[in-house]
Design an enzyme around this catalytic site. Structure first.
Site, PDB file in Angstrom:
ATOM      1  N   GLY A 121      89.082   7.290  68.870  1.00 25.42           N
ATOM      2  CA  GLY A 121      89.566   8.135  69.956  1.00 25.42           C
ATOM      3  C   GLY A 121      90.815   7.536  70.559  1.00 25.42           C
ATOM      4  O   GLY A 121      91.103   6.355  70.346  1.00 25.42           O
ATOM      5  N   CYS A 141      86.891   2.270  65.028  1.00 21.01           N
ATOM      6  CA  CYS A 141      88.007   2.104  65.968  1.00 21.01           C
ATOM      7  C   CYS A 141      87.534   2.121  67.428  1.00 21.01           C
ATOM      8  O   CYS A 141      86.809   1.229  67.835  1.00 21.01           O
ATOM      9  CB  CYS A 141      89.071   3.167  65.681  1.00 21.01           C
ATOM     10  SG  CYS A 141      90.685   2.712  66.335  1.00 21.01           S
ATOM     11  N   TYR A 142      87.863   3.135  68.222  1.00 23.07           N
ATOM     12  CA  TYR A 142      87.407   3.164  69.619  1.00 23.07           C
ATOM     13  C   TYR A 142      85.875   3.060  69.676  1.00 23.07           C
ATOM     14  O   TYR A 142      85.319   2.393  70.559  1.00 23.07           O
ATOM     15  CB  TYR A 142      87.868   4.454  70.311  1.00 23.07           C
ATOM     16  CG  TYR A 142      87.278   4.597  71.698  1.00 23.07           C
ATOM     17  CD1 TYR A 142      87.894   4.010  72.791  1.00 23.07           C
ATOM     18  CD2 TYR A 142      86.074   5.281  71.893  1.00 23.07           C
ATOM     19  CE1 TYR A 142      87.328   4.098  74.059  1.00 23.07           C
ATOM     20  CE2 TYR A 142      85.497   5.374  73.148  1.00 23.07           C
ATOM     21  CZ  TYR A 142      86.124   4.793  74.233  1.00 23.07           C
ATOM     22  OH  TYR A 142      85.565   4.883  75.473  1.00 23.07           O
ATOM     23  N   HIS A 189      90.246   3.127  59.738  1.00 23.28           N
ATOM     24  CA  HIS A 189      89.692   4.473  59.505  1.00 23.28           C
ATOM     25  C   HIS A 189      89.284   4.659  58.041  1.00 23.28           C
ATOM     26  O   HIS A 189      90.145   4.846  57.184  1.00 23.28           O
ATOM     27  CB  HIS A 189      90.725   5.530  59.903  1.00 23.28           C
ATOM     28  CG  HIS A 189      90.924   5.588  61.378  1.00 23.28           C
ATOM     29  ND1 HIS A 189      90.142   6.364  62.205  1.00 23.28           N
ATOM     30  CD2 HIS A 189      91.774   4.932  62.195  1.00 23.28           C
ATOM     31  CE1 HIS A 189      90.508   6.203  63.454  1.00 23.28           C
ATOM     32  NE2 HIS A 189      91.500   5.333  63.475  1.00 23.28           N
ATOM     33  N   GLU A 213      87.847   7.189  56.822  1.00 25.65           N
ATOM     34  CA  GLU A 213      87.837   8.606  56.448  1.00 25.65           C
ATOM     35  C   GLU A 213      89.173   9.109  55.916  1.00 25.65           C
ATOM     36  O   GLU A 213      89.244  10.180  55.331  1.00 25.65           O
ATOM     37  CB  GLU A 213      87.397   9.461  57.653  1.00 25.65           C
ATOM     38  CG  GLU A 213      88.353   9.488  58.840  1.00 25.65           C
ATOM     39  CD  GLU A 213      88.208   8.315  59.816  1.00 25.65           C
ATOM     40  OE1 GLU A 213      87.685   7.272  59.405  1.00 25.65           O
ATOM     41  OE2 GLU A 213      88.645   8.440  60.974  1.00 25.65           O
ATOM     42  N   GLY A 255      88.196  40.344  56.084  1.00 25.80           N
ATOM     43  CA  GLY A 255      88.640  38.973  55.828  1.00 25.80           C
ATOM     44  C   GLY A 255      87.461  38.109  55.392  1.00 25.80           C
ATOM     45  O   GLY A 255      86.318  38.579  55.363  1.00 25.80           O
ATOM     46  N   ASP A 290      85.847  35.447  56.714  1.00 23.44           N
ATOM     47  CA  ASP A 290      84.784  35.038  57.630  1.00 23.44           C
ATOM     48  C   ASP A 290      83.839  36.188  57.980  1.00 23.44           C
ATOM     49  O   ASP A 290      82.618  36.031  57.919  1.00 23.44           O
ATOM     50  CB  ASP A 290      85.371  34.430  58.910  1.00 23.44           C
ATOM     51  CG  ASP A 290      86.363  33.321  58.594  1.00 23.44           C
ATOM     52  OD1 ASP A 290      86.293  32.780  57.472  1.00 23.44           O
ATOM     53  OD2 ASP A 290      87.200  33.007  59.453  1.00 23.44           O
ATOM     54  N   LYS A 331      86.123  26.094  56.625  1.00 23.31           N
ATOM     55  CA  LYS A 331      86.621  27.229  55.837  1.00 23.31           C
ATOM     56  C   LYS A 331      86.281  27.093  54.344  1.00 23.31           C
ATOM     57  O   LYS A 331      85.829  28.041  53.714  1.00 23.31           O
ATOM     58  CB  LYS A 331      88.133  27.330  56.008  1.00 23.31           C
ATOM     59  CG  LYS A 331      88.736  28.600  55.492  1.00 23.31           C
ATOM     60  CD  LYS A 331      88.739  29.640  56.564  1.00 23.31           C
ATOM     61  CE  LYS A 331      89.367  30.930  56.156  1.00 23.31           C
ATOM     62  NZ  LYS A 331      89.354  31.879  57.272  1.00 23.31           N
TER      63      LYS A 331
END
Ligand code: XMP
Length: 509
Positions: free
Chosen positions: A51, A78-79, A165, A167, A221, A223, A365
């Protein structure tokens, strides 16, 4: 499942993606989550995210410290690591040497998180503060040149901290580290698949809806289509889909939706021809926000009307996705929630006193696309580019008239056909045409012309928050331009939009 505590890192969604790629379900929750809720979620492991705050700032985010006594493995990043170290009695200080970018991590052990990883590996750092003293029971497990306490571990309590990180792609062994955490430390199983999601969600929907009816605004669409098919599997004819032909659709769109959902899936589909309701009040209107308001209001009126015709309707279904959910509630979400607010077709649920049902609210998505395919939707729907609710009205700069709509529809159809033919469609985030009300001089045959300009827009993006204009091959642009100018009456010039977002936006209005 894995619980991710959101301390506001820009990489949070990436952590979630990385976990789900391993077929492990995870959920991102804010730091003020109650301990009782964590207990009831019963996660196999917890990840404390990074963060932007410093642990010593007055209002730095904090999670209930009893989280460390739950006997659940915790990976803090990290944070998150600073929070863990500070809370458990260690010390974190503003570092004399800040570290941003790549660093070489020197491993002091090859067990736990680091099982099967080289003793020297690059990692991505982004921090000012650093740990300077460890809490009892912890030891250092790796260092970099600038950061002695780069990773820590209390193996007895299964608490781990990474200053870097794992990720991001810049930490090449990061995926392996996360896998070690999930499978070796937490004992997760790879059971999160779209098949399991469908089964579980259908049961949940049935339980929630009971005998009531559900109404869904279907746009065609990705979604809303996936939401429709999923709900149809769960509750069949209790679902009514409402498709509104507002006169602002692309070529063939209404017919396509009708034939797929009514004829193929045999759903309850109310197909409303409401062109007049939208086009009449749009007459003479050029201000983009006024256009949006007029369109939003007309949608609401139609929905209220449709809902009042359905006896026993109790729910409004929406295709809300996970990033919308996270961004709209994150206290650190920055401007994203504000930027997106105009995208909702304003205030439907509140006015209608219906309960919301959002079965995709925990999906990204690309997961929705996999789900759509699993549910039998074709590539044509599943990979469809996003299309704004106000439709072609925000792609005609200035007044929306029947003639402008007809010109834009033809130009857009040519553009999309050519993009698809050249196999660029699935690689692009969006591609479409815009009509400018300006006229410019041209020459056709021996005659001077004075006609409209069509803009070609094609962008790459991951999430529409930022976007870059696509470097389409010149030959493809030439074909699109030739065809539009030759085939669409009223257009004598085509231009390519080479602006990125920010500072431009994807749409022109
Ligand atoms: P912008 O133009 O803000 O667009 O960069 C970001 C994404 O949102 C879509 N968009 C809309 N969608 N109603 C919608 O449902 C709207 O009013 C609207 N405006 C933009 C746009 O197509 C892009 O994918």
């Amino acid at each position: 499942m894995i619980l991710i505590i959101d301390f506001g890192s820009q990489y949070n969604q990436l952590i979630a993606r990385r976990v789900r790629e391993q077929h492990v379900y995870c959920q991102i929750e804010p730091p003020d989550i109650e301990l009782s809720r964590i207990r009831s979620l019963a996660p196999k492991g917890i990840i404390l995210s990074g963060g932007p705050a410093s642990i010593y700032e007055k209002n730095s985010p904090k999670v209930d410290p009893r989280i460390f006594n739950l006997n659940i493995p915790i990976l803090s990043i990290c944070y998150g690591m600073h929070y863990m170290i500070d809370t458990l009695g260690g010390k974190v200080e503003g570092a004399s040497k800040r570290e941003y970018g790549l660093a070489e991590l020197k491993m002091l052990r090859s067990t736990g998180i680091f099982y099967g990883i080289n003793t020297l590996t690059p990692c991505w750092m982004s921090h000012g503060d650093s740990a300077s003293r460890l809490p009892g029971g912890f030891e250092i497990t790796a260092s970099t040149e600038n950061t002695k306490i780069a990773t820590v571990e209390n193996s007895k309590k299964r608490l781990y901290g990474l200053q870097f990180h794992p990720e991001v792609a810049h930490t090449p062994e990061g995926k392996k580290m996360l896998r070690n955490f999930l499978f070796r430390i937490c004992g997760c199983k790879r059971t999160w698949t779209m098949k399991s999601f469908i089964g579980k969600t259908i049961e949940e929907i049935k339980g929630e809806v009971g005998e009531k009816k559900v109404i869904l605004g279907l746009s065609g669409g990705v979604d809303s289509s996936v939401t429709a098919v999923l709900l149809n599997r769960a509750i069949g004819k209790q679902l009514t889909c409402v498709f509104v032909d507002n006169g602002l659709l692309r070529k063939g769109e209404g017919e396509r939706v009708k034939s797929l959902f009514k004829r193929h899936f045999r759903m309850n589909l109310r197909f409303i021809n409401a062109r007049k309701m939208f086009l009449e009040p749009l007459k003479g209107v050029v201000d983009p926000e006024r256009k949006r308001k007029i369109i939003g209001r007309a949608f609401i009126r139609i929905f209220e009307d449709e809902a009042s015709r359905i006896k026993g309707v109790g729910f409004l279904a929406q295709g809300t996705l996970y990033p919308d959910l996270i961004e709209s509630r994150s206290p650190f979400g920055g401007p994203s929630a504000v930027i997106k607010s105009h995208h909702n077709v304003g205030g439907l649920p509140k006015k209608m006193r219906l309960r919301l049902i959002e079965p995709l609210r925990h999906l990204f998505k690309d997961e929705v696309r996999v789900l759509g395919k699993e549910l039998g939707l074709s590539d044509d729907i599943v990979y469809r580019h996003p299309f704004p609710g106000p439709g072609l009205a925000v792609r005609i700069i200035g007044e929306v008239t029947a003639r402008h709509l007809s010109i834009l529809r033809q130009a857009d159809d040519i553009l999309i056909t050519e993009i698809k033919k050249s196999n660029h469609y699935q690689r692009l985030w969006q591609s479409f045409a815009i009509l400018l009300p300006l006229k410019s001089v041209g020459i056709m045959g021996d005659r001077r012309t004075y006609e409209h300009i069509v803009v070609i827009r094609a962008v790459n993006s991951r999430d529409a928050m930022t976007a870059d204009w696509a470097r389409l091959p010149h030959s493809l642009l030439a074909r699109i331009s030739n065809r539009i100018i030759n085939e669409v009456r009223g257009v004598n010039r085509a231009v390519y939009d080479i602006s990125s977002k920010p500072p431009s936006t994807i749409e022109w209005e």
